[in-house]
Design an enzyme around this catalytic site. Structure first.
Site, short mmCIF file in Angstrom:
data_model
loop_
_atom_site.label_atom_id
_atom_site.label_comp_id
_atom_site.label_asym_id
_atom_site.label_seq_id
_atom_site.Cartn_x
_atom_site.Cartn_y
_atom_site.Cartn_z
N TYR A 1 27.79 44.61 31.98
CA TYR A 1 27.37 43.64 30.97
C TYR A 1 25.89 43.81 30.66
CZ TYR A 1 31.36 40.24 30.13
OH TYR A 1 32.70 39.75 30.14
N LYS B 1 38.03 49.90 40.54
CA LYS B 1 38.71 51.05 39.82
C LYS B 1 38.26 52.13 40.73
CE LYS B 1 41.43 52.79 37.05
NZ LYS B 1 42.80 52.79 37.13
N ASP C 1 44.11 47.79 37.63
CA ASP C 1 45.34 47.77 36.71
C ASP C 1 46.36 47.20 37.51
OD1 ASP C 1 45.07 49.96 38.55
OD2 ASP C 1 46.05 51.30 37.13
N ASP D 1 36.16 38.96 34.05
CA ASP D 1 36.21 38.48 32.89
C ASP D 1 37.75 38.41 32.51
OD1 ASP D 1 35.55 37.26 30.50
OD2 ASP D 1 35.64 39.37 29.55
C1 IPM Z 1 33.62 34.08 29.94
C2 IPM Z 1 33.32 34.41 28.49
C3 IPM Z 1 31.93 35.02 28.48
C4 IPM Z 1 31.86 36.41 29.18
C5 IPM Z 1 31.59 35.71 26.92
C6 IPM Z 1 31.69 34.55 25.84
C7 IPM Z 1 30.29 36.35 26.78
O1 IPM Z 1 34.39 35.38 27.94
O2 IPM Z 1 32.69 33.54 30.37
O3 IPM Z 1 34.47 34.56 30.34
O4 IPM Z 1 32.49 37.56 28.84
O5 IPM Z 1 31.37 36.34 30.27
MG MG Z 2 36.00 35.50 29.41
#
Ligand code: IPM
Ligand code: MG
Length: 363
Positions: free
Chosen positions: A142, A192, A224, A248
């Protein structure tokens, strides 16, 4: 006790669900004699419309001066086509980074009376679902550098970097092990490592940290396989420790198998104890402003806020107890009402929970 709470309603149903959580706070003031000092701020699309950017400096200042932050949700179709700097999601990623909210806790629990709402077969959910995803939130792919787009000989390419330092891995691992101690005593670290060198380091460091926690059982699983195991046999999990991207994805999967994403809260914690608490669901623009949303995830996020940032365990339990009681009494918000069942409006659900908290006075 006087506590300062910053409320960031955000977009879509964020506004109406945080309003219901505020009603619960009002009830807690009456019930326990606390004084909560609330300050509101802008984030996401609402902030873009008003100030030109998704995370105004004032919002950050108010957050930094608070004991905890309660957020609604961000996003909506009106900002979808905008450049990244003017996207609601950017506000969310920036506030995580700015406030150092590296530890994201996402519990997925199935409420007994709602087991029928799970997307899984009854024999699979029979063993119950009570797991906690501990997701690293300020590192990994990220935020990794370098990232970008390039054009080579007229052909477009783009790249991100999945990077973790050992310090980043160790501190999130400790959060997972500490959490496991208060729960089932088991951590499953998801990576992974059969493909990614960053996962190799992840596994190595998690093993080292595990040595400090001989009372906690550690296992490892490839992501996975974890995605598959979550739908095959979710009751095998206690704490799932994982990186930003994998967390996520897995936390959404874990939420959906409980059948009630409208019930799931989350906490994002920093090293200083300041935390941001928000429902896992999004801004649901299709039902926003119509009093149809389920406010329980926001109210349960408030319970996490009381527990993790303010150390008010008794008050957290009172909120959670009031939510469970409202469900036991058969009240169902829109997303949980089955055919033939009357859906209870967002504001009414908030009133019912607040009344439940107040009523516990006389018991
Ligand atoms: C979450 C959301 C966020 C992320 C997005 C909206 C940036 O999906 O909080 O899980 O990917 O972290
Ligand atoms: Mg999310």
């Amino acid at each position: 006790m006087q506590s300062r709470i910053c409320v960031l309603p955000g977009d879509g149903i964020g506004r109406e669900v945080t309003e219901q959580a505020e009603k619960a706070l009002g009830a807690l003031q009456d019930r326990f004699g606390h004084s909560f000092d609330l300050e509101h701020g802008l984030i996401g699309g609402a902030a873009i419309d008003e100030t030109g950017g998704p995370l105004p400096e004032r919002t950050l200042q108010v957050c930094r001066g608070s004991d905890a932050v309660l957020m609604g949700a961000v996003g909506g179709p009106s900002w979808d086509g905008e450049p990244w700097e003017k996207r609601p999601e950017k506000g969310l990623l920036d506030i995580r980074k700015e406030l150092g909210l590296f530890a994201n806790l996402r519990p997925a629990v199935i409420f007994r009376e709602l087991a029928g709402a799970s997307l899984l077969r009854p024999d699979i959910v029979e063993g119950g679902i009570d797991l906690l995803v501990v997701r690293e939130l300020t590192g990994g792919v990220y935020f990794g550098e370098p990232k970008g787009r390039e054009e080579v000989d007229g052909s477009r390419a783009a790249y991100n970097t999945m990077r973790y330092s050992e310090e980043e891995i160790a501190r999130i691992a400790r959060v997972a092990f500490d959490s496991a101690r208060k729960r089932g005593g088991r951590v499953c670290s998801v990576d992974k490592a059969n493909v990614l060198v960053v996962s190799e380091l992840w596994r190595e460091v998690v093993r080292e940290v595990a040595a400090e926690y001989p009372d906690v059982e550690l296992s490892h699983m490839y992501v996975d396989n974890a995605a598959m195991q979550l739908v095959r046999d979710p009751s095998q999990f206690d704490v799932i420790l994982t990186s930003n991207l994998f967390g996520d994805i897995l936390s959404d999967e874990a939420a959906s198998i409980t059948g009630s994403i409208g019930l799931l809260p989350s906490a994002s914690l920093s090293a200083s104890g300041l935390g941001l608490f928000e429902p896992v669901h999004g801004s649901a623009p299709d039902i926003a402003g119509r009093d149809l949303a389920n406010p329980l995830a926001a109210i349960l996020s408030l319970a996490m806020l009381l527990r993790y940032s303010l150390g008010l365990e008794r008050e957290a339990l009172s909120v959670e107890g009031a939510v469970a009681a409202v469900l036991e009494q058969g009240y169902r918000p829109g997303d949980l009402a089955r055919e033939g069942e009357a859906a209870v409006a967002c504001s009414r659900m908030g009133d019912l929970v607040a009344a439940g908290i107040r009523e516990s006075v006389s018991q």
